[in-house]
Design a protein around this motif. Structure first.
Motif, PDB file in Angstrom:
ATOM      1  N   GLN A  28      14.630 -14.966  31.960  1.00  0.00           N
ATOM      2  CA  GLN A  28      13.547 -15.373  32.862  1.00  0.00           C
ATOM      3  C   GLN A  28      13.711 -16.825  33.286  1.00  0.00           C
ATOM      4  N   TRP A  29      14.286 -17.628  32.412  1.00  0.00           N
ATOM      5  CA  TRP A  29      14.419 -19.055  32.664  1.00  0.00           C
ATOM      6  C   TRP A  29      15.855 -19.480  32.938  1.00  0.00           C
ATOM      7  N   LEU A  30      16.823 -18.716  32.446  1.00  0.00           N
ATOM      8  CA  LEU A  30      18.214 -19.169  32.437  1.00  0.00           C
ATOM      9  C   LEU A  30      19.158 -18.119  33.016  1.00  0.00           C
ATOM     10  N   ASP A  31      20.353 -18.563  33.400  1.00  0.00           N
ATOM     11  CA  ASP A  31      21.371 -17.598  33.804  1.00  0.00           C
ATOM     12  C   ASP A  31      21.906 -16.904  32.547  1.00  0.00           C
ATOM     13  N   ARG A  32      22.721 -15.899  32.750  1.00  0.00           N
ATOM     14  CA  ARG A  32      23.175 -15.055  31.637  1.00  0.00           C
ATOM     15  C   ARG A  32      23.885 -15.867  30.542  1.00  0.00           C
ATOM     16  N   ALA A  33      24.799 -16.732  30.926  1.00  0.00           N
ATOM     17  CA  ALA A  33      25.568 -17.488  29.932  1.00  0.00           C
ATOM     18  C   ALA A  33      24.663 -18.401  29.108  1.00  0.00           C
ATOM     19  N   ALA A  34      23.771 -19.105  29.765  1.00  0.00           N
ATOM     20  CA  ALA A  34      22.865 -20.012  29.047  1.00  0.00           C
ATOM     21  C   ALA A  34      21.906 -19.222  28.159  1.00  0.00           C
ATOM     22  N   ALA A  35      21.451 -18.068  28.644  1.00  0.00           N
ATOM     23  CA  ALA A  35      20.554 -17.220  27.844  1.00  0.00           C
ATOM     24  C   ALA A  35      21.278 -16.716  26.592  1.00  0.00           C
ATOM     25  N   GLN A  36      22.538 -16.341  26.737  1.00  0.00           N
ATOM     26  CA  GLN A  36      23.317 -15.902  25.576  1.00  0.00           C
ATOM     27  C   GLN A  36      23.455 -17.038  24.560  1.00  0.00           C
ATOM     28  N   ASP A  37      23.687 -18.242  25.063  1.00  0.00           N
ATOM     29  CA  ASP A  37      23.798 -19.402  24.170  1.00  0.00           C
ATOM     30  C   ASP A  37      22.498 -19.628  23.405  1.00  0.00           C
ATOM     31  N   VAL A  38      21.375 -19.513  24.094  1.00  0.00           N
ATOM     32  CA  VAL A  38      20.075 -19.721  23.454  1.00  0.00           C
ATOM     33  C   VAL A  38      19.854 -18.684  22.355  1.00  0.00           C
ATOM     34  N   VAL A  39      20.116 -17.420  22.655  1.00  0.00           N
ATOM     35  CA  VAL A  39      19.913 -16.359  21.656  1.00  0.00           C
ATOM     36  C   VAL A  39      20.835 -16.592  20.457  1.00  0.00           C
ATOM     37  N   GLN A  40      22.078 -16.933  20.738  1.00  0.00           N
ATOM     38  CA  GLN A  40      23.021 -17.194  19.650  1.00  0.00           C
ATOM     39  C   GLN A  40      22.553 -18.368  18.791  1.00  0.00           C
ATOM     40  N   ASP A  41      22.113 -19.437  19.426  1.00  0.00           N
ATOM     41  CA  ASP A  41      21.638 -20.610  18.685  1.00  0.00           C
ATOM     42  C   ASP A  41      20.448 -20.276  17.790  1.00  0.00           C
ATOM     43  N   VAL A  42      19.563 -19.429  18.279  1.00  0.00           N
ATOM     44  CA  VAL A  42      18.399 -19.041  17.474  1.00  0.00           C
ATOM     45  C   VAL A  42      18.841 -18.261  16.237  1.00  0.00           C
ATOM     46  N   PHE A  43      19.806 -17.362  16.400  1.00  0.00           N
ATOM     47  CA  PHE A  43      20.290 -16.610  15.240  1.00  0.00           C
ATOM     48  C   PHE A  43      21.051 -17.512  14.274  1.00  0.00           C
ATOM     49  N   VAL A  44      21.760 -18.505  14.787  1.00  0.00           N
ATOM     50  CA  VAL A  44      22.437 -19.464  13.915  1.00  0.00           C
ATOM     51  C   VAL A  44      21.399 -20.224  13.085  1.00  0.00           C
ATOM     52  N   TRP A  59       8.990 -14.398  15.334  1.00  0.00           N
ATOM     53  CA  TRP A  59       9.637 -15.704  15.196  1.00  0.00           C
ATOM     54  C   TRP A  59      10.816 -15.817  16.156  1.00  0.00           C
ATOM     55  N   LEU A  60      11.624 -14.769  16.243  1.00  0.00           N
ATOM     56  CA  LEU A  60      12.781 -14.793  17.138  1.00  0.00           C
ATOM     57  C   LEU A  60      12.355 -14.991  18.589  1.00  0.00           C
ATOM     58  N   PHE A  61      11.356 -14.249  19.039  1.00  0.00           N
ATOM     59  CA  PHE A  61      10.910 -14.376  20.425  1.00  0.00           C
ATOM     60  C   PHE A  61      10.312 -15.761  20.682  1.00  0.00           C
ATOM     61  N   ARG A  62       9.568 -16.276  19.729  1.00  0.00           N
ATOM     62  CA  ARG A  62       8.970 -17.603  19.897  1.00  0.00           C
ATOM     63  C   ARG A  62      10.066 -18.666  19.994  1.00  0.00           C
ATOM     64  N   CYS A  63      11.064 -18.578  19.129  1.00  0.00           N
ATOM     65  CA  CYS A  63      12.156 -19.557  19.144  1.00  0.00           C
ATOM     66  C   CYS A  63      12.991 -19.440  20.415  1.00  0.00           C
ATOM     67  N   VAL A  64      13.268 -18.213  20.857  1.00  0.00           N
ATOM     68  CA  VAL A  64      14.022 -18.028  22.095  1.00  0.00           C
ATOM     69  C   VAL A  64      13.226 -18.579  23.264  1.00  0.00           C
ATOM     70  N   ARG A  65      11.938 -18.335  23.284  1.00  0.00           N
ATOM     71  CA  ARG A  65      11.086 -18.860  24.357  1.00  0.00           C
ATOM     72  C   ARG A  65      11.162 -20.376  24.405  1.00  0.00           C
ATOM     73  N   ASN A  66      10.945 -21.007  23.259  1.00  0.00           N
ATOM     74  CA  ASN A  66      10.952 -22.466  23.219  1.00  0.00           C
ATOM     75  C   ASN A  66      12.317 -23.029  23.604  1.00  0.00           C
ATOM     76  N   ALA A  67      13.376 -22.429  23.088  1.00  0.00           N
ATOM     77  CA  ALA A  67      14.721 -22.916  23.391  1.00  0.00           C
ATOM     78  C   ALA A  67      15.080 -22.687  24.855  1.00  0.00           C
ATOM     79  N   ALA A  68      14.682 -21.556  25.393  1.00  0.00           N
ATOM     80  CA  ALA A  68      14.981 -21.258  26.796  1.00  0.00           C
ATOM     81  C   ALA A  68      14.224 -22.203  27.728  1.00  0.00           C
ATOM     82  N   ILE A  69      12.960 -22.450  27.430  1.00  0.00           N
ATOM     83  CA  ILE A  69      12.178 -23.385  28.249  1.00  0.00           C
ATOM     84  C   ILE A  69      12.777 -24.782  28.153  1.00  0.00           C
TER      85      ILE A  69
END
Length: 172
Positions: A28-44, A59-69
């Protein structure tokens, strides 16, 4: 190779179960590559923590939201020109991957979702594609449950109206 712990196994299960929905949410906020990076960073971050939160999915959705924003804001600081180019690239990639058995036109669904306000789009994405309850959506977004419900209801009405419009092409 290190032996896997129950936490490692559970994190792997969480990634398999929720990774695609988290990626769609971040898009919703990022292109595919940046979104993948955000999701990966949250799991790390989850792995580095060594333990699971009480409500890992929320927790995962909240962290992805914050990181993506946060990532979106960072991109904005790089200048409007780069931001426009990023949106054009994201739009070209599309949010949905069409399948042969789809009952709905993926392009029309993407246009309908894109026509929603950012708040409505976020609520629909979390509720439908991520399978969160309205209470969980409220927790992720920080909105009251009543506001989430109103946003969700209005979004569904708008999408329904847009997708149910008759074809504009005259019959042959």
């Amino acid at each position: 190779m290190e032996p896997t712990t129950p936490v490692d196994v559970r994190i792997r299960e969480l990634f398999v179960a929720h990774g695609p929905a988290l990626l769609l949410y971040a898009r919703q906020w990022l292109d595919r590559a940046a979104a993948q990076d955000v999701v990966q960073d949250v799991f790390v971050r989850l792995i580095a923590g060594g333990r699971l939160p009480a409500e890992p999915r929320t927790w995962l959705f909240r962290c992805v939201r914050n990181a993506a924003i946060s990532a979106c804001r960072s991109q904005g600081r790089r200048g409007r020109r780069e931001q426009r180019a990023g949106r054009a690239a994201a739009a070209a990639g599309g949010w949905f991957v069409p399948r042969v058995d789809d009952r709905i036109d993926a392009e029309a669904a993407q246009e309908a979702l894109a026509s929603l306000s950012p708040g409505q789009r976020e609520v629909v994405t979390l509720r439908i594609w991520s399978g969160l309850t309205l209470a969980q959506v409220a927790e992720v977004t920080g909105m009251p449950v009543s506001t989430v419900h109103d946003q969700y209801r209005a979004a569904l009405k708008a999408v329904r109206e847009r997708l149910e419009q008759p074809c504009r092409n005259p019959p042959p």
